[in-house]
Scaffold this motif. Sequence first.
Motif, PDB file in Angstrom:
ATOM      1  N   SER A  23     -53.049 -38.602 -30.520  1.00 48.38           N
ATOM      2  CA  SER A  23     -54.085 -39.673 -30.187  1.00 48.38           C
ATOM      3  C   SER A  23     -54.739 -40.201 -31.278  1.00 48.38           C
ATOM      4  CB  SER A  23     -55.213 -38.738 -29.637  1.00 48.38           C
ATOM      5  OG  SER A  23     -55.614 -37.783 -30.400  1.00 48.38           O
ATOM      6  N   SER A  24     -54.615 -39.626 -32.622  1.00 43.57           N
ATOM      7  CA  SER A  24     -55.165 -40.329 -33.817  1.00 43.57           C
ATOM      8  C   SER A  24     -54.648 -41.593 -33.927  1.00 43.57           C
ATOM      9  CB  SER A  24     -54.698 -39.632 -35.093  1.00 43.57           C
ATOM     10  OG  SER A  24     -53.238 -39.384 -35.237  1.00 43.57           O
ATOM     11  N   TYR A  25     -53.485 -42.076 -33.118  1.00 48.10           N
ATOM     12  CA  TYR A  25     -52.805 -43.357 -33.476  1.00 48.10           C
ATOM     13  C   TYR A  25     -53.389 -44.583 -32.600  1.00 48.10           C
ATOM     14  CZ  TYR A  25     -49.574 -41.261 -36.580  1.00 48.10           C
ATOM     15  OH  TYR A  25     -49.025 -40.454 -37.810  1.00 48.10           O
ATOM     16  N   TRP A  26     -54.212 -43.984 -31.657  1.00 46.03           N
ATOM     17  CA  TRP A  26     -54.686 -44.760 -30.184  1.00 46.03           C
ATOM     18  C   TRP A  26     -56.169 -44.750 -30.164  1.00 46.03           C
ATOM     19  CZ3 TRP A  26     -51.185 -41.308 -27.430  1.00 46.03           C
ATOM     20  CH2 TRP A  26     -52.043 -40.475 -26.479  1.00 46.03           C
ATOM     21  N   THR A  27     -56.790 -44.251 -31.321  1.00 45.11           N
ATOM     22  CA  THR A  27     -58.386 -44.217 -31.095  1.00 45.11           C
ATOM     23  C   THR A  27     -59.171 -45.290 -30.907  1.00 45.11           C
ATOM     24  OG1 THR A  27     -58.452 -44.054 -33.375  1.00 45.11           O
ATOM     25  CG2 THR A  27     -58.529 -42.106 -32.341  1.00 45.11           C
ATOM     26  N   ILE A  28     -60.069 -45.399 -30.592  1.00 47.02           N
ATOM     27  CA  ILE A  28     -60.970 -46.567 -30.264  1.00 47.02           C
ATOM     28  C   ILE A  28     -62.420 -46.224 -30.947  1.00 47.02           C
ATOM     29  CG2 ILE A  28     -61.905 -45.921 -28.020  1.00 47.02           C
ATOM     30  CD1 ILE A  28     -61.340 -49.102 -27.170  1.00 47.02           C
ATOM     31  N   GLU A  29     -62.752 -47.580 -31.358  1.00 44.03           N
ATOM     32  CA  GLU A  29     -64.334 -47.610 -32.062  1.00 44.03           C
ATOM     33  C   GLU A  29     -65.441 -47.383 -30.937  1.00 44.03           C
ATOM     34  OE1 GLU A  29     -61.979 -49.976 -32.416  1.00 44.03           O
ATOM     35  OE2 GLU A  29     -61.386 -49.456 -34.485  1.00 44.03           O
ATOM     36  N   THR A  30     -66.477 -46.818 -31.385  1.00 40.01           N
ATOM     37  CA  THR A  30     -67.544 -46.422 -30.437  1.00 40.01           C
ATOM     38  C   THR A  30     -68.230 -47.907 -29.991  1.00 40.01           C
ATOM     39  OG1 THR A  30     -69.120 -46.321 -32.423  1.00 40.01           O
ATOM     40  CG2 THR A  30     -68.075 -44.492 -31.066  1.00 40.01           C
ATOM     41  N   SER A  31     -68.019 -48.843 -31.093  1.00 38.15           N
ATOM     42  CA  SER A  31     -68.595 -50.408 -30.645  1.00 38.15           C
ATOM     43  C   SER A  31     -67.589 -51.343 -30.186  1.00 38.15           C
ATOM     44  CB  SER A  31     -68.904 -50.897 -32.216  1.00 38.15           C
ATOM     45  OG  SER A  31     -67.681 -51.013 -33.089  1.00 38.15           O
ATOM     46  N   ALA A  32     -66.458 -50.878 -29.700  1.00 42.76           N
ATOM     47  CA  ALA A  32     -65.402 -51.718 -28.932  1.00 42.76           C
ATOM     48  C   ALA A  32     -66.189 -51.890 -27.501  1.00 42.76           C
ATOM     49  CB  ALA A  32     -64.203 -51.109 -28.557  1.00 42.76           C
ATOM     50  N   SER A  33     -65.741 -53.204 -27.050  1.00 37.59           N
ATOM     51  CA  SER A  33     -66.287 -53.680 -25.883  1.00 37.59           C
ATOM     52  C   SER A  33     -65.904 -52.602 -24.562  1.00 37.59           C
ATOM     53  CB  SER A  33     -65.711 -55.125 -25.497  1.00 37.59           C
ATOM     54  OG  SER A  33     -64.120 -54.897 -25.354  1.00 37.59           O
ATOM     55  N   ARG A  34     -66.592 -52.996 -23.439  1.00 37.60           N
ATOM     56  CA  ARG A  34     -66.456 -52.096 -22.323  1.00 37.60           C
ATOM     57  C   ARG A  34     -64.862 -52.191 -21.712  1.00 37.60           C
ATOM     58  NH1 ARG A  34     -69.841 -49.656 -18.610  1.00 37.60           N
ATOM     59  NH2 ARG A  34     -69.021 -49.365 -16.516  1.00 37.60           N
ATOM     60  N   LYS A  35     -64.569 -53.363 -21.862  1.00 33.51           N
ATOM     61  CA  LYS A  35     -63.006 -53.602 -21.384  1.00 33.51           C
ATOM     62  C   LYS A  35     -62.240 -52.690 -22.126  1.00 33.51           C
ATOM     63  CE  LYS A  35     -59.862 -57.463 -20.120  1.00 33.51           C
ATOM     64  NZ  LYS A  35     -59.615 -58.970 -20.122  1.00 33.51           N
ATOM     65  N   ARG A  36     -62.191 -52.870 -23.374  1.00 34.09           N
ATOM     66  CA  ARG A  36     -61.237 -52.170 -24.031  1.00 34.09           C
ATOM     67  C   ARG A  36     -61.366 -50.621 -23.982  1.00 34.09           C
ATOM     68  NH1 ARG A  36     -61.035 -53.636 -30.607  1.00 34.09           N
ATOM     69  NH2 ARG A  36     -59.520 -52.385 -30.165  1.00 34.09           N
ATOM     70  N   LYS A  37     -62.607 -49.995 -23.883  1.00 37.44           N
ATOM     71  CA  LYS A  37     -62.773 -48.847 -23.640  1.00 37.44           C
ATOM     72  C   LYS A  37     -62.184 -48.407 -22.463  1.00 37.44           C
ATOM     73  CE  LYS A  37     -67.009 -48.007 -26.207  1.00 37.44           C
ATOM     74  NZ  LYS A  37     -68.558 -47.738 -26.315  1.00 37.44           N
ATOM     75  N   VAL A  38     -62.269 -49.142 -21.171  1.00 38.80           N
ATOM     76  CA  VAL A  38     -61.665 -48.792 -20.047  1.00 38.80           C
ATOM     77  C   VAL A  38     -60.240 -48.659 -20.050  1.00 38.80           C
ATOM     78  CG1 VAL A  38     -61.342 -49.790 -17.543  1.00 38.80           C
ATOM     79  CG2 VAL A  38     -63.509 -49.989 -18.487  1.00 38.80           C
ATOM     80  N   VAL A  39     -59.756 -49.925 -20.788  1.00 40.18           N
ATOM     81  CA  VAL A  39     -57.986 -49.920 -20.893  1.00 40.18           C
ATOM     82  C   VAL A  39     -57.799 -48.609 -21.730  1.00 40.18           C
ATOM     83  CG1 VAL A  39     -56.190 -50.906 -21.788  1.00 40.18           C
ATOM     84  CG2 VAL A  39     -58.057 -52.422 -20.817  1.00 40.18           C
ATOM     85  N   PHE A  40     -58.381 -48.271 -22.582  1.00 43.56           N
ATOM     86  CA  PHE A  40     -58.026 -47.073 -23.608  1.00 43.56           C
ATOM     87  C   PHE A  40     -58.123 -45.911 -22.616  1.00 43.56           C
ATOM     88  CE2 PHE A  40     -59.779 -43.369 -25.812  1.00 43.56           C
ATOM     89  CZ  PHE A  40     -58.978 -43.461 -26.601  1.00 43.56           C
ATOM     90  N   HIS A  41     -59.035 -45.649 -21.851  1.00 41.36           N
ATOM     91  CA  HIS A  41     -59.178 -44.448 -20.921  1.00 41.36           C
ATOM     92  C   HIS A  41     -58.187 -44.537 -20.053  1.00 41.36           C
ATOM     93  CE1 HIS A  41     -63.688 -44.186 -22.057  1.00 41.36           C
ATOM     94  NE2 HIS A  41     -63.060 -43.951 -22.673  1.00 41.36           N
ATOM     95  N   LEU A  42     -57.900 -45.537 -19.423  1.00 38.58           N
ATOM     96  CA  LEU A  42     -56.777 -45.432 -18.412  1.00 38.58           C
ATOM     97  C   LEU A  42     -55.316 -45.207 -19.059  1.00 38.58           C
ATOM     98  CD1 LEU A  42     -57.621 -48.742 -16.413  1.00 38.58           C
ATOM     99  CD2 LEU A  42     -57.774 -46.358 -15.612  1.00 38.58           C
ATOM    100  N   VAL A  43     -55.158 -45.789 -20.245  1.00 40.69           N
ATOM    101  CA  VAL A  43     -53.775 -45.392 -20.721  1.00 40.69           C
ATOM    102  C   VAL A  43     -53.736 -43.956 -21.326  1.00 40.69           C
ATOM    103  CG1 VAL A  43     -52.492 -45.843 -23.278  1.00 40.69           C
ATOM    104  CG2 VAL A  43     -53.551 -47.673 -22.006  1.00 40.69           C
ATOM    105  N   THR A  44     -54.741 -43.450 -21.782  1.00 39.17           N
ATOM    106  CA  THR A  44     -54.873 -41.829 -22.159  1.00 39.17           C
ATOM    107  C   THR A  44     -54.677 -41.093 -20.807  1.00 39.17           C
ATOM    108  OG1 THR A  44     -56.514 -42.512 -23.959  1.00 39.17           O
ATOM    109  CG2 THR A  44     -56.294 -40.137 -23.006  1.00 39.17           C
ATOM    110  N   PHE A  45     -55.193 -41.636 -19.896  1.00 42.42           N
ATOM    111  CA  PHE A  45     -55.047 -40.698 -18.435  1.00 42.42           C
ATOM    112  C   PHE A  45     -53.828 -40.794 -18.119  1.00 42.42           C
ATOM    113  CE2 PHE A  45     -54.796 -40.604 -14.008  1.00 42.42           C
ATOM    114  CZ  PHE A  45     -55.693 -39.629 -13.558  1.00 42.42           C
ATOM    115  N   GLY A  46     -53.086 -41.922 -18.122  1.00 42.01           N
ATOM    116  CA  GLY A  46     -51.620 -42.082 -17.882  1.00 42.01           C
ATOM    117  C   GLY A  46     -50.623 -41.287 -18.732  1.00 42.01           C
ATOM    118  N   VAL A  47     -51.120 -41.189 -20.111  1.00 43.52           N
ATOM    119  CA  VAL A  47     -50.196 -40.631 -20.846  1.00 43.52           C
ATOM    120  C   VAL A  47     -50.426 -39.009 -20.572  1.00 43.52           C
ATOM    121  CG1 VAL A  47     -49.803 -39.806 -23.519  1.00 43.52           C
ATOM    122  CG2 VAL A  47     -50.263 -42.110 -22.766  1.00 43.52           C
ATOM    123  N   TYR A  48     -51.434 -38.423 -20.299  1.00 40.72           N
ATOM    124  CA  TYR A  48     -51.699 -36.894 -20.230  1.00 40.72           C
ATOM    125  C   TYR A  48     -51.111 -36.960 -18.719  1.00 40.72           C
ATOM    126  CZ  TYR A  48     -54.466 -35.657 -23.927  1.00 40.72           C
ATOM    127  OH  TYR A  48     -54.906 -35.198 -25.289  1.00 40.72           O
TER     128      TYR A  48
END
Length: 244
Positions: A23-48
């Motif tokens: 997960s250290s290779y796909w972290t996301i900044e807290t200042s990232a846009s809402r769209k990027r955060k949603v994509v990040f969460h979906l990808v993490t969900f899928g990987v797990y």
Amino acid sequence: MIEASTLLVILLLAHVLLDFWVSSYWTIETSASRKRKVVFHLVTFGVYFVVFSLLMILSRENGAFAWKAGLTVATAKLLTLIQTPTSFKSPIWALLARQTVLIACLVTIWLLSESNAAHIQGYLAELITTANITIGLAYVLMLRPASALIGTILNPWIKEIDTVGSLTNAGTLIGYLERILILTFVLLEQWEAVGFLLTAKSILRFNEIQNAKVRSISEYVLLGTLLSFTLSIGTGLLVAYITK
């Protein structure tokens, strides 16, 4: 089919690798846009979901239970990503809360997969013994109660000590770790390790005191160290005597 204990270790290993390494290779900044955060969460969900579903399929050959287990772990991971950053002001408590939720989820899945939930009362009965509770009490006493006692004894001299430049709460944390280590070494009868720890701390403190060039600091540090060691060793010897 692998053994039950091996399955638990595999699940925990997968969690550690995903949560602390990959997960250290796909972290996301807290200042990232809402769209990027949603994509990040979906990808993490899928990987797990994929990883833990595959692990359960390969280890138990039960597809129906496997995808449910993967979905449960992925959902728990998603919830910790969304909730813990905003629910806790301290990053330490956020980390502990996240790990507690995920590990509890994995242990629950393991219990259900092995049909061990019905035997959990027997496991707890074996674990909750007078000796184990006494040892647990000793470790708890080495934290805040011990700090309060040492602080009360040293209180008359605290005003004479200059604490400018010290890290906030660093001394408290050092005391916690020191007493826990000493208690552990005493219970394991590793007296050489106790001596090594005392020597190492003395060397570090000597350099600090030499730079300060203040006799009151050296005396205060010596009192604190001796109190901490005496309390930890005394508690360890008492617990060892009781639990024999």
